[in-house]
Scaffold this motif. Structure first.
Motif, PDB file in Angstrom:
ATOM      1  N   LYS A  72       0.854  -1.192   0.000  1.00  0.00           N
ATOM      2  CA  LYS A  72       0.000   0.000   0.000  1.00  0.00           C
ATOM      3  C   LYS A  72       0.882   1.230   0.000  1.00  0.00           C
ATOM      4  CE  LYS A  72      -4.546   0.907   1.007  1.00  0.00           C
ATOM      5  NZ  LYS A  72      -5.316   0.343   2.106  1.00  0.00           N
ATOM      6  N   GLU A  76      -1.983   6.303   0.831  1.00  0.00           N
ATOM      7  CA  GLU A  76      -3.295   5.638   0.779  1.00  0.00           C
ATOM      8  C   GLU A  76      -3.576   4.786   2.014  1.00  0.00           C
ATOM      9  OE1 GLU A  76      -3.155   3.512  -2.886  1.00  0.00           O
ATOM     10  OE2 GLU A  76      -3.771   5.269  -4.039  1.00  0.00           O
ATOM     11  N   GLN A  79      -7.090   3.838   3.493  1.00  0.00           N
ATOM     12  CA  GLN A  79      -8.101   4.010   2.442  1.00  0.00           C
ATOM     13  C   GLN A  79      -8.313   2.697   1.687  1.00  0.00           C
ATOM     14  OE1 GLN A  79      -6.835   7.204  -0.128  1.00  0.00           O
ATOM     15  NE2 GLN A  79      -6.275   8.472   1.615  1.00  0.00           N
ATOM     16  N   LYS A  80      -9.348   2.657   0.871  1.00  0.00           N
ATOM     17  CA  LYS A  80      -9.723   1.486   0.068  1.00  0.00           C
ATOM     18  C   LYS A  80     -10.021   0.311   0.996  1.00  0.00           C
ATOM     19  CE  LYS A  80      -6.944   2.907  -3.863  1.00  0.00           C
ATOM     20  NZ  LYS A  80      -5.725   2.648  -4.606  1.00  0.00           N
TER      21      LYS A  80
END
Ligand code: PMV
Length: 334
Positions: A72, A76, A79-80
């Motif tokens: 990752k 980010e 997130q996701k």
């Protein structure tokens, strides 16, 4: 609870730490509502190795959880879709970087001596081992309380509920008397703890059971308050009995604590079967450990072989676990 500022200096390149799993001896559930509990660390540990990398990304390998090079970008983090197995690590790293920004990224590898199904606190152990590893890697010299604050914030962010007793146990180790959130952390000095552990074979969902108790508390506040104050009383008496290594009394207090947990409706037939089998085989006392519903039961007794065999015959799996183990430690650095 405020988070203390962290001053980090570049320090190591590679660090391996490990933190223990835990078993809750007294105070289950009541500890969520500010009552004390007594928790012991076990000699089954999770190891975390961290290494710096130039690229601004987190790379995680956790073979025990079926994760190989999960990656990752630092921007980010959080997130996701985050796989459950990664959420504690990713959240902790993100919180750490907010307080101690770093230029590059990190490579993480975890190795667990126990399955996450047992309820030994794999999430808290991995979070604590990781926080300690980051502290060493970047030369932050976080105190135990600072490691606790960071980890507790990560656990609350991911899970929403929890007293943090498992984090405290992974940090301080041995056997502690604990009030959330680390308001009281008092070591209980013991010569040994003849604990026997039986796995029910059923994975419990702690958050669901904690929510069920919260609902019961809304519906019947006086009933639950009475049980919690009884549990507090038992826990305080257990502290005295443990300090005196008076196993007979500790055992009978475990039985009393189990009655309270059954009134809260968090035990299960399987757990009850294993608990009764252990008592009949000569244990001083026995109870569930943790949220209930499944996971493990614990018994106190010196007739280990008989009790282990009775747990097996009742359909459980006796676990080879030694209580009162060390807290988080650095295993290796370069
Ligand atoms: O199920 P475990 O081993 O994670 O223990 C949960 C203990 C509770 O008191 C029910 C919840 C908590 O966070 O203290």
């Amino acid at each position: 609870m405020g988070i203390l500022p962290i001053n980090c200096k570049v320090f190591m390149n590679k660090v391996t730490t490990s933190a223990p799993g835990k078993l809750l001896l007294f105070g289950d559930h009541a500890v969520v509502y500010g009552h004390p509990c007594i928790v012991t660390s076990i000699d089954q540990r999770i190891q975390v190795t961290v290494e710096k990398q130039k690229e601004r990304k987190l790379t995680l390998s956790a073979p025990d959880l079926g994760l190989v090079e999960y990656t990752k970008h630092i921007d980010e983090l959080g997130q996701k879709n985050i796989p459950k197995a990664v959420s504690f690590i990713e959240t902790l790293y993100s919180l750490f970087l907010q307080r101690c920004p770093q230029e590059g990224g990190i490579v993480i590898e975890t190795k667990s001596a126990f399955s996450s199904s047992f309820g030994f606190g794999s999430s808290s152990a991995v979070t604590v081992a990781f926080a300690q590893a980051l502290s060493e890697l970047y030369g932050c010299q976080l105190s135990k309380l600072e490691v606790f604050q960071l980890c507790y914030q990560a656990v609350i962010t991911v899970q929403g509920v929890g007293s943090g007793f498992d984090i405290a146990s992974a940090i301080w180790g041995k056997t502690i008397y604990y009030v959330t959130p680390a308001k009281v952390v008092e070591p209980i000095v013991l010569p040994e703890l003849p604990l026997i552990v039986g796995y029910s074979g059923i994975k419990a969902d702690t958050a669901t059971i904690v929510r069920a108790v919260a609902e019961l508390r809304m519906k019947k506040p006086e009933f639950v308050a009475e049980i919690f104050s009884e549990i507090e009383n038992i826990t305080n008496r257990a502290r005295t009995a443990l300090l005196a290594a008076d196993w007979q009394t500790v055992g009978s207090l475990m039985n009393e604590n189990q009655v309270c947990l059954e009134k809260l409706d968090v035990s299960s037939k399987k757990l009850n079967d294993l608990i009764v089998a252990a008592r009949n085989a000569g244990a001083y006392g026995a109870k569930l450990s943790g949220a209930g519903g499944g996971d493990c039961m614990i018994a106190l007794g010196e007739k280990k072989e008989q009790i282990d065999s009775a747990i097996g015959k009742a359909g459980g799996e006796s676990m080879n676990v030694r209580a009162h183990a060390d807290g988080v430690r650095v295993d290796f650095k370069e």
